[in-house]
Design a protein around this motif. Sequence first.
Motif, PDB file in Angstrom:
ATOM      1  N   LEU A   1       0.776  -1.076  -0.118  1.00  0.00           N
ATOM      2  CA  LEU A   1      -0.169  -0.601   0.091  1.00  0.00           C
ATOM      3  C   LEU A   1       0.554   1.598   0.537  1.00  0.00           C
ATOM      4  O   LEU A   1       1.728   1.318   1.159  1.00  0.00           O
ATOM      5  CB  LEU A   1      -0.694   0.507   1.264  1.00  0.00           C
ATOM      6  CG  LEU A   1      -1.734  -0.783   2.092  1.00  0.00           C
ATOM      7  CD1 LEU A   1      -2.721  -1.260   3.048  1.00  0.00           C
ATOM      8  CD2 LEU A   1      -2.650  -1.076   0.142  1.00  0.00           C
TER       9      LEU A   1
ATOM     10  N   VAL B   1       0.626   4.427   1.129  1.00  0.00           N
ATOM     11  CA  VAL B   1       0.261   5.204   2.156  1.00  0.00           C
ATOM     12  C   VAL B   1       0.736   6.719   2.083  1.00  0.00           C
ATOM     13  O   VAL B   1       2.046   7.468   2.217  1.00  0.00           O
ATOM     14  CB  VAL B   1       0.360   4.859   4.064  1.00  0.00           C
ATOM     15  CG1 VAL B   1      -0.040   5.827   4.583  1.00  0.00           C
ATOM     16  CG2 VAL B   1       0.195   3.473   3.804  1.00  0.00           C
TER      17      VAL B   1
ATOM     18  N   GLU C   1      -0.914  10.064   7.297  1.00  0.00           N
ATOM     19  CA  GLU C   1      -1.459   8.439   8.204  1.00  0.00           C
ATOM     20  C   GLU C   1      -1.636   9.338   9.849  1.00  0.00           C
ATOM     21  O   GLU C   1      -0.324   9.687  10.134  1.00  0.00           O
ATOM     22  CB  GLU C   1      -0.788   7.308   8.441  1.00  0.00           C
ATOM     23  CG  GLU C   1      -1.237   6.448   9.449  1.00  0.00           C
ATOM     24  CD  GLU C   1      -0.934   5.042   9.592  1.00  0.00           C
ATOM     25  OE1 GLU C   1      -1.371   3.771  10.391  1.00  0.00           O
ATOM     26  OE2 GLU C   1       0.399   4.744   9.067  1.00  0.00           O
TER      27      GLU C   1
ATOM     28  N   LEU D   1      -5.989   7.797   7.349  1.00  0.00           N
ATOM     29  CA  LEU D   1      -5.343   6.934   6.355  1.00  0.00           C
ATOM     30  C   LEU D   1      -6.076   7.335   4.911  1.00  0.00           C
ATOM     31  O   LEU D   1      -6.845   7.562   5.148  1.00  0.00           O
ATOM     32  CB  LEU D   1      -5.399   5.571   6.314  1.00  0.00           C
ATOM     33  CG  LEU D   1      -4.757   4.729   7.349  1.00  0.00           C
ATOM     34  CD1 LEU D   1      -5.140   3.293   7.018  1.00  0.00           C
ATOM     35  CD2 LEU D   1      -2.735   4.654   6.878  1.00  0.00           C
TER      36      LEU D   1
ATOM     37  N   ILE E   1      -4.291   6.479   1.194  1.00  0.00           N
ATOM     38  CA  ILE E   1      -3.441   5.332   0.215  1.00  0.00           C
ATOM     39  C   ILE E   1      -3.966   6.601  -0.953  1.00  0.00           C
ATOM     40  O   ILE E   1      -5.036   6.666  -1.684  1.00  0.00           O
ATOM     41  CB  ILE E   1      -4.602   4.328   0.280  1.00  0.00           C
ATOM     42  CG1 ILE E   1      -4.562   4.090   1.886  1.00  0.00           C
ATOM     43  CG2 ILE E   1      -4.087   3.291  -0.761  1.00  0.00           C
ATOM     44  CD1 ILE E   1      -3.165   3.545   2.712  1.00  0.00           C
TER      45      ILE E   1
ATOM     46  N   LYS F   1      -3.858   4.444  -3.940  1.00  0.00           N
ATOM     47  CA  LYS F   1      -4.324   2.991  -4.650  1.00  0.00           C
ATOM     48  C   LYS F   1      -4.151   3.648  -6.053  1.00  0.00           C
ATOM     49  O   LYS F   1      -3.787   3.672  -7.071  1.00  0.00           O
ATOM     50  CB  LYS F   1      -6.006   3.317  -5.019  1.00  0.00           C
ATOM     51  CG  LYS F   1      -6.362   2.180  -5.250  1.00  0.00           C
ATOM     52  CD  LYS F   1      -8.098   1.470  -5.626  1.00  0.00           C
ATOM     53  CE  LYS F   1      -8.174   2.151  -6.834  1.00  0.00           C
ATOM     54  NZ  LYS F   1      -8.092   0.961  -7.924  1.00  0.00           N
TER      55      LYS F   1
ATOM     56  N   LEU G   1      -5.359  -3.230   3.650  1.00  0.00           N
ATOM     57  CA  LEU G   1      -5.713  -2.365   4.914  1.00  0.00           C
ATOM     58  C   LEU G   1      -6.034  -3.192   6.234  1.00  0.00           C
ATOM     59  O   LEU G   1      -5.308  -3.007   7.192  1.00  0.00           O
ATOM     60  CB  LEU G   1      -7.451  -1.600   5.061  1.00  0.00           C
ATOM     61  CG  LEU G   1      -6.768  -0.629   4.356  1.00  0.00           C
ATOM     62  CD1 LEU G   1      -8.862   0.780   3.712  1.00  0.00           C
ATOM     63  CD2 LEU G   1      -6.340   0.293   4.606  1.00  0.00           C
TER      64      LEU G   1
ATOM     65  N   TYR H   1      -2.840  -3.982   7.308  1.00  0.00           N
ATOM     66  CA  TYR H   1      -1.610  -3.029   7.505  1.00  0.00           C
ATOM     67  C   TYR H   1      -2.312  -2.044   8.965  1.00  0.00           C
ATOM     68  O   TYR H   1      -1.156  -1.457  10.031  1.00  0.00           O
ATOM     69  CB  TYR H   1      -1.708  -1.560   6.365  1.00  0.00           C
ATOM     70  CG  TYR H   1      -0.865  -0.742   6.897  1.00  0.00           C
ATOM     71  CD1 TYR H   1       0.087  -0.752   6.487  1.00  0.00           C
ATOM     72  CD2 TYR H   1      -1.647   0.691   7.404  1.00  0.00           C
ATOM     73  CE1 TYR H   1       0.728   0.440   6.610  1.00  0.00           C
ATOM     74  CE2 TYR H   1      -0.843   1.470   7.679  1.00  0.00           C
ATOM     75  CZ  TYR H   1       0.693   1.739   7.198  1.00  0.00           C
ATOM     76  OH  TYR H   1       1.290   3.168   7.551  1.00  0.00           O
ATOM     77  N   CYS H   2      -3.692  -2.437   9.175  1.00  0.00           N
ATOM     78  CA  CYS H   2      -3.397  -1.969  10.696  1.00  0.00           C
ATOM     79  C   CYS H   2      -4.432  -2.413  11.035  1.00  0.00           C
ATOM     80  O   CYS H   2      -5.922  -2.393  10.754  1.00  0.00           O
ATOM     81  CB  CYS H   2      -4.413  -0.400  10.232  1.00  0.00           C
ATOM     82  SG  CYS H   2      -4.784   0.157  11.265  1.00  0.00           S
TER      83      CYS H   2
ATOM     84  N   LEU I   1      -8.512  -2.122  11.912  1.00  0.00           N
ATOM     85  CA  LEU I   1      -9.965  -1.721  11.354  1.00  0.00           C
ATOM     86  C   LEU I   1     -10.944  -2.740  11.308  1.00  0.00           C
ATOM     87  O   LEU I   1     -11.986  -2.241  10.349  1.00  0.00           O
ATOM     88  CB  LEU I   1      -8.735  -0.979  10.298  1.00  0.00           C
ATOM     89  CG  LEU I   1      -8.530   0.089   9.700  1.00  0.00           C
ATOM     90  CD1 LEU I   1      -7.328   0.108   8.390  1.00  0.00           C
ATOM     91  CD2 LEU I   1      -9.686   1.651   9.945  1.00  0.00           C
TER      92      LEU I   1
ATOM     93  N   VAL J   1      -9.222   6.754   4.407  1.00  0.00           N
ATOM     94  CA  VAL J   1     -10.111   5.388   4.825  1.00  0.00           C
ATOM     95  C   VAL J   1      -9.934   5.991   6.532  1.00  0.00           C
ATOM     96  O   VAL J   1      -9.011   7.010   7.546  1.00  0.00           O
ATOM     97  CB  VAL J   1      -9.126   4.388   5.255  1.00  0.00           C
ATOM     98  CG1 VAL J   1      -9.465   3.441   5.587  1.00  0.00           C
ATOM     99  CG2 VAL J   1      -9.075   3.542   3.146  1.00  0.00           C
TER     100      VAL J   1
ATOM    101  N   LYS K   1      -9.791   5.449  10.471  1.00  0.00           N
ATOM    102  CA  LYS K   1      -9.493   5.062  11.650  1.00  0.00           C
ATOM    103  C   LYS K   1     -10.025   4.657  12.560  1.00  0.00           C
ATOM    104  O   LYS K   1      -9.969   3.365  13.498  1.00  0.00           O
ATOM    105  CB  LYS K   1      -7.931   4.518  11.525  1.00  0.00           C
ATOM    106  CG  LYS K   1      -7.271   4.826  10.700  1.00  0.00           C
ATOM    107  CD  LYS K   1      -5.299   5.333  11.442  1.00  0.00           C
ATOM    108  CE  LYS K   1      -4.593   4.334  11.739  1.00  0.00           C
ATOM    109  NZ  LYS K   1      -3.727   4.426  12.329  1.00  0.00           N
TER     110      LYS K   1
END
Length: 327
Positions: free
Chosen positions: A83, A85, A88, A93, A95, A97, A118, A121-122, A125, A147, A149
Amino acid sequence: MAELLKLDIDVPARLAGHRLDQAAAELIPDYSRARLQSWIKGGQLTVDGNTAKPKDKLFGGERLRLRAELEPQGEWRPQALDLQVVFEDDSLLVINKPAGLVVHPAAGNPDGTLLNGLLHYCPALERVPRAGIVHRLDKDTSGLMVVAKTLPAQTSLVQQLKARTVSRQYDALAQGAISGGGTVDAPIGRHRQNRLKMAVLDFGGKEAITHYRVRERFRTHTLLRCALATGRTHQIRVHMAYIRHPLVGDPLYGGRPRLPPEASPELARALQQFPRQALHAAELCLRHPRSDEEMRWRAPIPADMLRLLELLREDAGTASAADGIGI
């Protein structure tokens, strides 16, 4: 692992006579009305220690007590994806894409999506609906996505999107020479015959407004900057096709590629074989859910579109030079 949310709030006298769900939405604005209603119905949000109904009236002075577990919101599995990023912090977040990445799992794409990436990564979420995704980009559209969080951040972003205060601007390479900017105000709905497509509809469509301006002109193509006032499925693609300037490479709405007269073999091949709609979410602007500060991010045009633009510039320059020789 579920996260326990604890909150105790006294109902002020000014909310006397209000419904419980209305008062809760005002006193606990970090969570959506629908979520608060579900907590009331489930007994997680009580009044003076007693369960109640969302429509029950308050007198003022009651104690609202919230004890809710933020459970995982889906059964999707985390997957490691590369990803990009852009930004953040604890709330957001952003991104960039790439083209070709599906945003959300569906029947034809059960995994390998942005959502799966996602969650890897986190992991937190998993407690936010749709892993914090509040808006989407088509699979083959590149560019910026925000995104959430946390649930409060998600509520804020959804409200901003509904209020149309989120600015989303796209770079789009359209077929045809467009002389100037304009606005397409035409309702969009599901195509009557082809259910895979959207279309401008005289009846039954939802309001859809796209503003566009010219960034760069070529012989038979135009680079546009498009701004969305609404966010309908395929909106820019449908609206540009509607005004007879479909996007280069668009498999659903593009039609046959338009080639400049006497185009070089390399340019002709690039236009005919461009593998996706030439659309990139280049700029995103919104207010931060916690600080209320205006924040703006930009993502440069990706390499595949950039190469096509270089070929179009070469073609325009060659044509101009030839015209000059003939004078």
